[in-house]
Design a protein around this motif. Structure first.
Motif, PDB file in Angstrom:
ATOM      1  N   MET A 135      -4.935   9.289 -12.433  1.00  0.00           N
ATOM      2  CA  MET A 135      -5.200   8.129 -13.280  1.00  0.00           C
ATOM      3  C   MET A 135      -6.486   8.369 -14.064  1.00  0.00           C
ATOM      4  O   MET A 135      -7.531   8.653 -13.471  1.00  0.00           O
ATOM      5  CB  MET A 135      -5.341   6.869 -12.418  1.00  0.00           C
ATOM      6  CG  MET A 135      -4.102   6.523 -11.638  1.00  0.00           C
ATOM      7  SD  MET A 135      -4.335   5.005 -10.671  1.00  0.00           S
ATOM      8  CE  MET A 135      -2.713   4.867  -9.886  1.00  0.00           C
ATOM      9  N   ASN A 136      -6.404   8.257 -15.373  1.00  0.00           N
ATOM     10  CA  ASN A 136      -7.581   8.487 -16.214  1.00  0.00           C
ATOM     11  C   ASN A 136      -8.412   7.203 -16.267  1.00  0.00           C
ATOM     12  O   ASN A 136      -8.150   6.300 -17.056  1.00  0.00           O
ATOM     13  CB  ASN A 136      -7.159   8.913 -17.623  1.00  0.00           C
ATOM     14  CG  ASN A 136      -8.352   9.226 -18.501  1.00  0.00           C
ATOM     15  OD1 ASN A 136      -9.377   9.709 -18.017  1.00  0.00           O
ATOM     16  ND2 ASN A 136      -8.249   8.944 -19.780  1.00  0.00           N
ATOM     17  N   ILE A 137      -9.414   7.129 -15.414  1.00  0.00           N
ATOM     18  CA  ILE A 137     -10.264   5.944 -15.317  1.00  0.00           C
ATOM     19  C   ILE A 137     -11.572   6.219 -16.059  1.00  0.00           C
ATOM     20  O   ILE A 137     -12.208   7.253 -15.863  1.00  0.00           O
ATOM     21  CB  ILE A 137     -10.559   5.595 -13.842  1.00  0.00           C
ATOM     22  CG1 ILE A 137      -9.241   5.362 -13.084  1.00  0.00           C
ATOM     23  CG2 ILE A 137     -11.465   4.372 -13.752  1.00  0.00           C
ATOM     24  CD1 ILE A 137      -8.365   4.271 -13.658  1.00  0.00           C
ATOM     25  N   GLU A 138     -11.967   5.270 -16.917  1.00  0.00           N
ATOM     26  CA  GLU A 138     -13.147   5.454 -17.753  1.00  0.00           C
ATOM     27  C   GLU A 138     -14.228   4.425 -17.418  1.00  0.00           C
ATOM     28  O   GLU A 138     -13.934   3.237 -17.264  1.00  0.00           O
ATOM     29  CB  GLU A 138     -12.770   5.344 -19.231  1.00  0.00           C
ATOM     30  CG  GLU A 138     -11.761   6.393 -19.675  1.00  0.00           C
ATOM     31  CD  GLU A 138     -11.393   6.247 -21.133  1.00  0.00           C
ATOM     32  OE1 GLU A 138     -12.308   6.301 -21.990  1.00  0.00           O
ATOM     33  OE2 GLU A 138     -10.196   6.057 -21.424  1.00  0.00           O
ATOM     34  N   GLU A 139     -15.452   4.900 -17.323  1.00  0.00           N
ATOM     35  CA  GLU A 139     -16.598   4.035 -16.995  1.00  0.00           C
ATOM     36  C   GLU A 139     -16.713   2.870 -17.976  1.00  0.00           C
ATOM     37  O   GLU A 139     -16.596   3.042 -19.193  1.00  0.00           O
ATOM     38  CB  GLU A 139     -17.886   4.857 -17.012  1.00  0.00           C
ATOM     39  CG  GLU A 139     -19.128   4.066 -16.628  1.00  0.00           C
ATOM     40  CD  GLU A 139     -20.384   4.906 -16.612  1.00  0.00           C
ATOM     41  OE1 GLU A 139     -21.452   4.353 -16.289  1.00  0.00           O
ATOM     42  OE2 GLU A 139     -20.306   6.119 -16.932  1.00  0.00           O
ATOM     43  N   GLY A 140     -16.931   1.678 -17.425  1.00  0.00           N
ATOM     44  CA  GLY A 140     -17.110   0.497 -18.244  1.00  0.00           C
ATOM     45  C   GLY A 140     -15.825  -0.219 -18.613  1.00  0.00           C
ATOM     46  O   GLY A 140     -15.859  -1.374 -19.050  1.00  0.00           O
ATOM     47  N   SER A 183      -9.875  11.584  -6.606  1.00  0.00           N
ATOM     48  CA  SER A 183      -8.576  12.080  -6.142  1.00  0.00           C
ATOM     49  C   SER A 183      -8.504  12.286  -4.635  1.00  0.00           C
ATOM     50  O   SER A 183      -7.433  12.185  -4.039  1.00  0.00           O
ATOM     51  CB  SER A 183      -8.231  13.392  -6.850  1.00  0.00           C
ATOM     52  OG  SER A 183      -9.223  14.376  -6.587  1.00  0.00           O
ATOM     53  N   ASN A 184      -9.646  12.546  -3.986  1.00  0.00           N
ATOM     54  CA  ASN A 184      -9.638  12.714  -2.527  1.00  0.00           C
ATOM     55  C   ASN A 184     -10.163  11.489  -1.794  1.00  0.00           C
ATOM     56  O   ASN A 184     -10.319  11.506  -0.575  1.00  0.00           O
ATOM     57  CB  ASN A 184     -10.437  13.959  -2.127  1.00  0.00           C
ATOM     58  CG  ASN A 184     -11.906  13.868  -2.519  1.00  0.00           C
ATOM     59  OD1 ASN A 184     -12.362  12.855  -3.047  1.00  0.00           O
ATOM     60  ND2 ASN A 184     -12.648  14.940  -2.266  1.00  0.00           N
ATOM     61  N   GLY A 185     -10.458  10.437  -2.537  1.00  0.00           N
ATOM     62  CA  GLY A 185     -10.909   9.187  -1.925  1.00  0.00           C
ATOM     63  C   GLY A 185     -12.363   9.150  -1.533  1.00  0.00           C
ATOM     64  O   GLY A 185     -12.833   8.148  -0.979  1.00  0.00           O
ATOM     65  N   SER A 186     -13.117  10.211  -1.830  1.00  0.00           N
ATOM     66  CA  SER A 186     -14.502  10.288  -1.373  1.00  0.00           C
ATOM     67  C   SER A 186     -15.467   9.449  -2.212  1.00  0.00           C
ATOM     68  O   SER A 186     -16.544   9.081  -1.747  1.00  0.00           O
ATOM     69  CB  SER A 186     -14.978  11.746  -1.381  1.00  0.00           C
ATOM     70  OG  SER A 186     -14.959  12.274  -2.702  1.00  0.00           O
ATOM     71  N   ARG A 187     -15.091   9.130  -3.458  1.00  0.00           N
ATOM     72  CA  ARG A 187     -15.975   8.364  -4.345  1.00  0.00           C
ATOM     73  C   ARG A 187     -15.240   7.139  -4.855  1.00  0.00           C
ATOM     74  O   ARG A 187     -14.115   7.244  -5.352  1.00  0.00           O
ATOM     75  CB  ARG A 187     -16.424   9.229  -5.520  1.00  0.00           C
ATOM     76  CG  ARG A 187     -17.414   8.535  -6.448  1.00  0.00           C
ATOM     77  CD  ARG A 187     -17.975   9.496  -7.476  1.00  0.00           C
ATOM     78  NE  ARG A 187     -16.913  10.103  -8.268  1.00  0.00           N
ATOM     79  CZ  ARG A 187     -16.982  10.284  -9.600  1.00  0.00           C
ATOM     80  NH1 ARG A 187     -18.063   9.911 -10.254  1.00  0.00           N
ATOM     81  NH2 ARG A 187     -15.995  10.856 -10.248  1.00  0.00           N
ATOM     82  N   THR A 188     -15.852   5.969  -4.729  1.00  0.00           N
ATOM     83  CA  THR A 188     -15.242   4.729  -5.195  1.00  0.00           C
ATOM     84  C   THR A 188     -15.716   4.415  -6.605  1.00  0.00           C
ATOM     85  O   THR A 188     -16.912   4.315  -6.862  1.00  0.00           O
ATOM     86  CB  THR A 188     -15.592   3.566  -4.254  1.00  0.00           C
ATOM     87  OG1 THR A 188     -15.100   3.860  -2.938  1.00  0.00           O
ATOM     88  CG2 THR A 188     -14.958   2.273  -4.744  1.00  0.00           C
ATOM     89  N   GLU A 231     -13.649  -3.197 -12.636  1.00  0.00           N
ATOM     90  CA  GLU A 231     -14.436  -2.575 -13.701  1.00  0.00           C
ATOM     91  C   GLU A 231     -14.990  -1.251 -13.187  1.00  0.00           C
ATOM     92  O   GLU A 231     -15.735  -1.220 -12.209  1.00  0.00           O
ATOM     93  CB  GLU A 231     -15.574  -3.479 -14.151  1.00  0.00           C
ATOM     94  CG  GLU A 231     -16.368  -2.895 -15.312  1.00  0.00           C
ATOM     95  CD  GLU A 231     -17.374  -3.866 -15.897  1.00  0.00           C
ATOM     96  OE1 GLU A 231     -18.171  -3.435 -16.752  1.00  0.00           O
ATOM     97  OE2 GLU A 231     -17.362  -5.044 -15.512  1.00  0.00           O
ATOM     98  N   ALA A 232     -14.626  -0.178 -13.860  1.00  0.00           N
ATOM     99  CA  ALA A 232     -14.994   1.159 -13.396  1.00  0.00           C
ATOM    100  C   ALA A 232     -16.483   1.428 -13.583  1.00  0.00           C
ATOM    101  O   ALA A 232     -17.047   1.178 -14.653  1.00  0.00           O
ATOM    102  CB  ALA A 232     -14.181   2.210 -14.137  1.00  0.00           C
ATOM    103  N   LYS A 233     -17.114   1.948 -12.532  1.00  0.00           N
ATOM    104  CA  LYS A 233     -18.537   2.278 -12.579  1.00  0.00           C
ATOM    105  C   LYS A 233     -18.768   3.746 -12.919  1.00  0.00           C
ATOM    106  O   LYS A 233     -19.906   4.185 -13.055  1.00  0.00           O
ATOM    107  CB  LYS A 233     -19.184   1.958 -11.235  1.00  0.00           C
ATOM    108  CG  LYS A 233     -19.101   0.480 -10.860  1.00  0.00           C
ATOM    109  CD  LYS A 233     -19.683   0.226  -9.490  1.00  0.00           C
ATOM    110  CE  LYS A 233     -19.576  -1.238  -9.100  1.00  0.00           C
ATOM    111  NZ  LYS A 233     -20.096  -1.502  -7.731  1.00  0.00           N
TER     112      LYS A 233
END
Length: 205
Positions: free
Chosen positions: A96-101, A125-130, A154-156
């Protein structure tokens, strides 16, 4: 005949869903494994291990034409579950292409035998970063029957290979169906990707 007209669109490499249509979740209704249950839920996978969560499909959905739903039996509780909880995740169409803001609306139908405390998260992708996370908290009476729930994330941070996670540390059984995640800024709010429409508009005839 001269009265016949229309348009032809061929779905190749997710050019429709996951392409022009901005949906980020693949197999959102758990129907890809067919109507026999339990069935394959690809590309959904579990968060945790089989000692803490059991996942299968059944025919309990509230949608008459799409009867398959996902059942999660959470075997651990807040003391025994991993700190991030257990559940399922979906990697989308090659990530999933998630973009900050940017903001993303996640909607799903849920039912449970008890209270729920479900974390809805966009992660690496490995769940290590939210990248973004919100909770769906509801009492047993609220979710004793199928109900639609929505959260706005809202993506950080930016991650082109992100995934959607649904996790909990509350013991019990939860049914989930028709999970959707879409960017809020679609073309005129109709679900089509803004960037593709802009690209087409920029093409000179």
């Amino acid at each position: 005949p001269e009265t016949l007209f229309g348009i032809f669109f061929e779905e190749i490499n997710h050019a429709g869903a996951g392409g022009l249509w901005a949906e980020l979740v693949i197999n959102r209704g758990f129907e890809a494994g067919g109507q026999n249950t339990p069935s394959n839920i690809w590309p959904w996978s579990i968060v945790g291990d089989h000692s803490s969560i059991y996942v299968a499909t059944d025919r309990s959905s509230c949608f008459e034409r799409n009867k398959i739903a996902l059942r999660m039996d959470v075997l651990c509780d807040s003391k025994g579950c991993p700190s991030g909880g257990v559940g399922v995740y979906n990697p989308g169409y090659w990530g999933m292409n998630i973009e900050e803001g940017k903001k993303y609306k996640v909607a799903l139908y849920v039912r449970s035998t008890g209270d729920i405390d479900l974390s809805v998260s966009l992660t690496s992708s490995n769940g290590s970063r939210t990248l973004a996370s919100e909770k769906i908290i509801a009492s047993a009476s609220d979710v004793s029957k199928w109900i639609k729930k929505e959260v706005l994330l809202e993506a950080k941070a930016t991650d082109p290979s992100a995934r959607l996670q649904l996790t909990t540390t509350k013991k019990g059984s939860i049914w989930i169906d028709q999970v959707s995640a879409m960017p809020v800024d679609t073309h005129k709010g109709h679900g089509f990707r803004n960037d593709l429409f802009q690209m087409m508009a920029d093409i000179k005839p």
